[in-house]
Design a protein around this motif. Structure first.
Motif, PDB file in Angstrom:
ATOM      1  N   ALA A 213     -84.409 -21.012 -46.672  1.00  7.81           N
ATOM      2  CA  ALA A 213     -85.558 -22.034 -47.396  1.00  7.81           C
ATOM      3  C   ALA A 213     -85.030 -23.383 -47.472  1.00  7.81           C
ATOM      4  CB  ALA A 213     -85.642 -21.412 -48.885  1.00  7.81           C
ATOM      5  N   SER A 214     -83.870 -23.673 -46.966  1.00  3.30           N
ATOM      6  CA  SER A 214     -83.487 -25.050 -47.261  1.00  3.30           C
ATOM      7  C   SER A 214     -83.983 -26.047 -46.331  1.00  3.30           C
ATOM      8  CB  SER A 214     -81.767 -25.241 -47.171  1.00  3.30           C
ATOM      9  OG  SER A 214     -81.466 -25.034 -45.889  1.00  3.30           O
ATOM     10  N   GLY A 215     -84.443 -25.585 -45.209  1.00  6.14           N
ATOM     11  CA  GLY A 215     -84.790 -26.623 -44.033  1.00  6.14           C
ATOM     12  C   GLY A 215     -83.720 -27.472 -43.482  1.00  6.14           C
ATOM     13  N   LEU A 216     -82.532 -26.946 -43.616  1.00  5.89           N
ATOM     14  CA  LEU A 216     -81.342 -28.049 -43.386  1.00  5.89           C
ATOM     15  C   LEU A 216     -80.946 -27.541 -41.921  1.00  5.89           C
ATOM     16  CD1 LEU A 216     -79.249 -27.813 -46.470  1.00  5.89           C
ATOM     17  CD2 LEU A 216     -80.469 -29.867 -45.744  1.00  5.89           C
ATOM     18  N   PHE A 217     -81.096 -26.423 -41.418  1.00  5.90           N
ATOM     19  CA  PHE A 217     -80.425 -25.775 -40.260  1.00  5.90           C
ATOM     20  C   PHE A 217     -81.479 -25.737 -39.050  1.00  5.90           C
ATOM     21  CE2 PHE A 217     -78.137 -24.350 -44.208  1.00  5.90           C
ATOM     22  CZ  PHE A 217     -77.177 -25.118 -43.907  1.00  5.90           C
ATOM     23  N   LEU A 218     -81.004 -25.903 -37.769  1.00  6.91           N
ATOM     24  CA  LEU A 218     -81.836 -25.731 -36.657  1.00  6.91           C
ATOM     25  C   LEU A 218     -81.901 -24.339 -36.615  1.00  6.91           C
ATOM     26  CD1 LEU A 218     -79.906 -28.154 -34.175  1.00  6.91           C
ATOM     27  CD2 LEU A 218     -82.198 -28.485 -35.207  1.00  6.91           C
ATOM     28  N   ASP A 219     -80.963 -23.458 -36.668  1.00  8.82           N
ATOM     29  CA  ASP A 219     -81.034 -21.783 -36.682  1.00  8.82           C
ATOM     30  C   ASP A 219     -80.294 -21.219 -37.992  1.00  8.82           C
ATOM     31  OD1 ASP A 219     -81.082 -19.301 -36.240  1.00  8.82           O
ATOM     32  OD2 ASP A 219     -79.676 -19.296 -34.421  1.00  8.82           O
ATOM     33  N   PRO A 220     -81.177 -20.962 -38.885  1.00 10.15           N
ATOM     34  CA  PRO A 220     -80.654 -20.689 -40.284  1.00 10.15           C
ATOM     35  C   PRO A 220     -79.754 -19.444 -40.053  1.00 10.15           C
ATOM     36  CG  PRO A 220     -82.921 -21.261 -40.333  1.00 10.15           C
ATOM     37  CD  PRO A 220     -82.891 -21.382 -38.999  1.00 10.15           C
ATOM     38  N   ALA A 221     -80.173 -18.696 -39.181  1.00 11.28           N
ATOM     39  CA  ALA A 221     -79.555 -17.218 -38.894  1.00 11.28           C
ATOM     40  C   ALA A 221     -78.124 -17.298 -38.023  1.00 11.28           C
ATOM     41  CB  ALA A 221     -80.455 -16.422 -38.514  1.00 11.28           C
ATOM     42  N   ALA A 222     -77.847 -18.648 -37.832  1.00 14.04           N
ATOM     43  CA  ALA A 222     -76.822 -18.480 -36.722  1.00 14.04           C
ATOM     44  C   ALA A 222     -75.546 -17.728 -37.304  1.00 14.04           C
ATOM     45  CB  ALA A 222     -76.455 -19.792 -36.285  1.00 14.04           C
ATOM     46  N   THR A 223     -75.016 -17.092 -36.554  1.00 12.07           N
ATOM     47  CA  THR A 223     -73.524 -16.229 -37.014  1.00 12.07           C
ATOM     48  C   THR A 223     -72.577 -17.139 -37.372  1.00 12.07           C
ATOM     49  OG1 THR A 223     -74.314 -14.325 -35.612  1.00 12.07           O
ATOM     50  CG2 THR A 223     -71.942 -14.256 -36.404  1.00 12.07           C
ATOM     51  N   SER A 224     -72.633 -18.228 -36.426  1.00  3.62           N
ATOM     52  CA  SER A 224     -71.354 -19.083 -36.668  1.00  3.62           C
ATOM     53  C   SER A 224     -71.216 -19.822 -38.142  1.00  3.62           C
ATOM     54  CB  SER A 224     -71.285 -20.004 -35.650  1.00  3.62           C
ATOM     55  OG  SER A 224     -72.525 -21.082 -35.467  1.00  3.62           O
ATOM     56  N   LEU A 225     -72.487 -19.943 -38.767  1.00  2.40           N
ATOM     57  CA  LEU A 225     -72.380 -20.569 -40.240  1.00  2.40           C
ATOM     58  C   LEU A 225     -71.885 -19.638 -41.043  1.00  2.40           C
ATOM     59  CD1 LEU A 225     -76.142 -22.282 -40.115  1.00  2.40           C
ATOM     60  CD2 LEU A 225     -74.016 -23.456 -39.789  1.00  2.40           C
ATOM     61  N   ARG A 226     -71.773 -18.187 -40.799  1.00  8.18           N
ATOM     62  CA  ARG A 226     -71.236 -17.339 -41.851  1.00  8.18           C
ATOM     63  C   ARG A 226     -69.944 -16.888 -41.369  1.00  8.18           C
ATOM     64  NH1 ARG A 226     -76.570 -17.678 -40.976  1.00  8.18           N
ATOM     65  NH2 ARG A 226     -78.256 -16.822 -42.376  1.00  8.18           N
ATOM     66  N   SER A 227     -69.213 -17.555 -40.492  1.00  4.89           N
ATOM     67  CA  SER A 227     -67.845 -17.353 -40.478  1.00  4.89           C
ATOM     68  C   SER A 227     -67.056 -18.490 -40.273  1.00  4.89           C
ATOM     69  CB  SER A 227     -67.575 -16.678 -39.078  1.00  4.89           C
ATOM     70  OG  SER A 227     -68.352 -17.440 -37.985  1.00  4.89           O
ATOM     71  N   ASN A 228     -65.661 -18.356 -40.227  1.00  3.93           N
ATOM     72  CA  ASN A 228     -64.814 -19.510 -40.095  1.00  3.93           C
ATOM     73  C   ASN A 228     -64.831 -20.139 -38.954  1.00  3.93           C
ATOM     74  OD1 ASN A 228     -63.893 -19.674 -42.746  1.00  3.93           O
ATOM     75  ND2 ASN A 228     -62.245 -17.989 -42.455  1.00  3.93           N
ATOM     76  N   PRO A 229     -64.910 -21.296 -38.629  1.00  2.42           N
ATOM     77  CA  PRO A 229     -64.548 -22.392 -39.591  1.00  2.42           C
ATOM     78  C   PRO A 229     -65.656 -23.170 -40.477  1.00  2.42           C
ATOM     79  CG  PRO A 229     -64.590 -23.792 -37.580  1.00  2.42           C
ATOM     80  CD  PRO A 229     -64.908 -21.972 -37.296  1.00  2.42           C
ATOM     81  N   LEU A 230     -66.748 -22.564 -40.208  1.00  2.00           N
ATOM     82  CA  LEU A 230     -68.067 -23.394 -40.869  1.00  2.00           C
ATOM     83  C   LEU A 230     -68.583 -22.728 -42.361  1.00  2.00           C
ATOM     84  CD1 LEU A 230     -70.112 -24.005 -37.535  1.00  2.00           C
ATOM     85  CD2 LEU A 230     -68.203 -25.145 -38.637  1.00  2.00           C
ATOM     86  N   GLN A 231     -68.247 -21.447 -42.381  1.00  2.00           N
ATOM     87  CA  GLN A 231     -68.762 -21.008 -43.651  1.00  2.00           C
ATOM     88  C   GLN A 231     -68.706 -21.572 -45.052  1.00  2.00           C
ATOM     89  OE1 GLN A 231     -67.380 -19.377 -46.431  1.00  2.00           O
ATOM     90  NE2 GLN A 231     -65.016 -19.560 -45.626  1.00  2.00           N
ATOM     91  N   GLN A 232     -67.704 -22.379 -45.249  1.00  3.70           N
ATOM     92  CA  GLN A 232     -67.525 -23.178 -46.500  1.00  3.70           C
ATOM     93  C   GLN A 232     -68.401 -24.141 -46.418  1.00  3.70           C
ATOM     94  OE1 GLN A 232     -63.567 -24.668 -47.482  1.00  3.70           O
ATOM     95  NE2 GLN A 232     -64.354 -25.171 -49.704  1.00  3.70           N
ATOM     96  N   LEU A 233     -68.436 -25.069 -45.391  1.00  5.55           N
ATOM     97  CA  LEU A 233     -69.204 -26.056 -45.461  1.00  5.55           C
ATOM     98  C   LEU A 233     -70.905 -25.775 -45.480  1.00  5.55           C
ATOM     99  CD1 LEU A 233     -67.629 -27.990 -42.270  1.00  5.55           C
ATOM    100  CD2 LEU A 233     -67.379 -28.270 -44.807  1.00  5.55           C
ATOM    101  N   TRP A 234     -71.123 -24.644 -44.643  1.00 14.74           N
ATOM    102  CA  TRP A 234     -72.407 -23.998 -44.894  1.00 14.74           C
ATOM    103  C   TRP A 234     -72.813 -23.693 -46.369  1.00 14.74           C
ATOM    104  CZ3 TRP A 234     -73.412 -18.372 -45.055  1.00 14.74           C
ATOM    105  CH2 TRP A 234     -75.041 -17.961 -45.015  1.00 14.74           C
ATOM    106  N   ARG A 235     -71.950 -23.156 -47.150  1.00 16.61           N
ATOM    107  CA  ARG A 235     -72.267 -22.766 -48.657  1.00 16.61           C
ATOM    108  C   ARG A 235     -72.292 -24.000 -49.250  1.00 16.61           C
ATOM    109  NH1 ARG A 235     -68.042 -20.681 -50.773  1.00 16.61           N
ATOM    110  NH2 ARG A 235     -66.878 -20.620 -49.057  1.00 16.61           N
ATOM    111  N   GLU A 236     -71.400 -24.988 -49.281  1.00 13.37           N
ATOM    112  CA  GLU A 236     -71.679 -26.063 -49.912  1.00 13.37           C
ATOM    113  C   GLU A 236     -72.848 -27.205 -49.622  1.00 13.37           C
ATOM    114  OE1 GLU A 236     -67.608 -27.796 -51.292  1.00 13.37           O
ATOM    115  OE2 GLU A 236     -67.287 -27.268 -49.264  1.00 13.37           O
ATOM    116  N   GLN A 237     -73.339 -27.156 -48.262  1.00 14.27           N
ATOM    117  CA  GLN A 237     -74.454 -28.080 -48.173  1.00 14.27           C
ATOM    118  C   GLN A 237     -75.564 -27.137 -48.759  1.00 14.27           C
ATOM    119  OE1 GLN A 237     -74.258 -30.494 -45.934  1.00 14.27           O
ATOM    120  NE2 GLN A 237     -76.435 -30.990 -45.695  1.00 14.27           N
TER     121      GLN A 237
END
Length: 350
Positions: A213-237
């Motif tokens: 719903a955020s409209g922030l991500f090119l691929d909202p379902a990307a697996t890499s967003l849900r794992s390290n090293p990106l998951q914290q940045l994803w949640r905070e964004q």
């Protein structure tokens, strides 16, 4: 290539064990950056004559650790650059938001932690917001706001399903208004020696809802967003964007600050940026800053604060100097001397 003296150090050395052991900072699981940062903190502690701290190891025994100070030194404010910063940190801890997770012992005694860095960097802004405005104009793209508040360890609602429904929070939070009476915020995450491999929280369906719903991500379902090293940045964004979507603010920034040589954080920031759409009105803008660049901006009007921050967190030439003093022969001095005492027994022994 080894750095040229007096110029920035772009990547840090591998420090021999004998150098680390000399300063009680030999932690074999440390990353390359963390090892150098730990030694830098030990050197800073030694310069100030602060008593060494300790921790309980897996063997159940207490071990000295050069990147910590004693509880008594921590209680007296030894982990903070000035008495004023110590005072602000104590009050912020006492009046922290309900549900805020602050490890007081870590804040007071762990020199390597990003928690005291957050206070050491930003606390002087709290009573000088007009000065902070000038810093932010220099650091953030298109920023024209006037800061109205600075708080630490902040979240719009821990556990609230309107947001991320978990305990995700920002290290610091600056509210502001702009010339058009729009309200905005700068949500800040600060890293020092972290490797972006922190424990991943339990998955929540709300994360997927917000990502879509955020409209922030090119691929909202990307697996890499849900794992390290990106998951914290994803949640905070997503947490930052949810504040706009719930009409708490009109605009906002999510800002990551970390040392330039911490390649783990810098690589994560670069990778996270590739997942984001171009910023548009109504969407939170992600900005990655180096700690060195922030300090350079502070130096424009506060040399003393900037110098103290650089000396403690960024002057890795101290590590280089210690390396030269202690390990002139690749950390093999003792073994080499022992071998030279033995008579040669074969042509190749020399």
């Amino acid at each position: 290539m080894a750095p040229e003296f007096g110029k920035p150090i772009h990547h840090l050395p591998l420090i021999p064990a004998n150098v680390l052991k000399k300063h009680c900072v030999h932690e074999p699981l440390d990353t390359r950056f963390r090892s150098a940062a730990r030694l830098l903190q030990a050197l800073w502690r030694e310069e100030r004559g602060l008593p060494i701290g300790s921790y309980i190891g897996e063997d159940g025994k207490r071990h000295q650790l050069g990147s910590r100070i004693s509880n008594a030194a921590g209680a007296a404010g030894g982990n903070f650059l000035t008495a004023e910063i110590f005072h602000i940190a104590r009050r912020e801890v006492a009046y922290r938001e309900i549900g805020a997770l602050i490890d007081v012992e870590r804040l007071a005694t762990n020199l390597l932690s990003s928690m005291p860095l957050t206070f050491n960097l930003l606390a002087p802004w709290q009573h000088a917001l007009e000065r902070a405005q000038g810093y932010l104009i220099e650091l953030l793209p298109a920023f024209t706001g006037t800061p109205t508040q600075l708080i630490f360890e902040s979240s719009p609602g821990r556990g609230n399903p309107k947001f991320t429904g978990d305990y995700t929070a920002f290290d610091a939070f600056i509210g502001y208004t702009d010339f058009h009476s729009h309200t905005g915020f700068i949500a800040i995450e600060i890293k020092f020696a972290e490797s972006m491999s922190e424990p991943i929280p339990a998955w929540k369906p709300r994360y997927d809802e917000l990502s879509n719903a955020s409209g922030l991500f090119l691929d909202p379902a990307a697996t890499s967003l849900r794992s390290n090293p990106l998951q914290q940045l994803w949640r905070e964004q997503m947490l930052a964007q949810s504040m706009l979507d719930n009409n708490l603010y009109d605009q906002g920034y999510f800002v990551l600050i970390a040392p330039a040589p911490n390649y783990h954080v810098q690589d994560a920031a670069e990778a996270f940026q590739t997942h984001l759409r171009e910023p548009v009105t109504g969407k939170v803008r992600f900005v990655s800053l180096t700690l060195e660049d922030v300090i350079a901006v502070l130096r424009l009007s506060d040399h003393e604060h900037a110098d103290a921050l650089h000396n403690r967190y960024c002057d890795f030439w101290k590590v280089e100097a210690e390396l030269e003093r202690t390990a002139p022969q690749f950390g093999l001095v003792t073994k080499l001397k022992r071998k030279l005492r033995k008579p040669a027994t074969a042509a190749g022994d020399g």
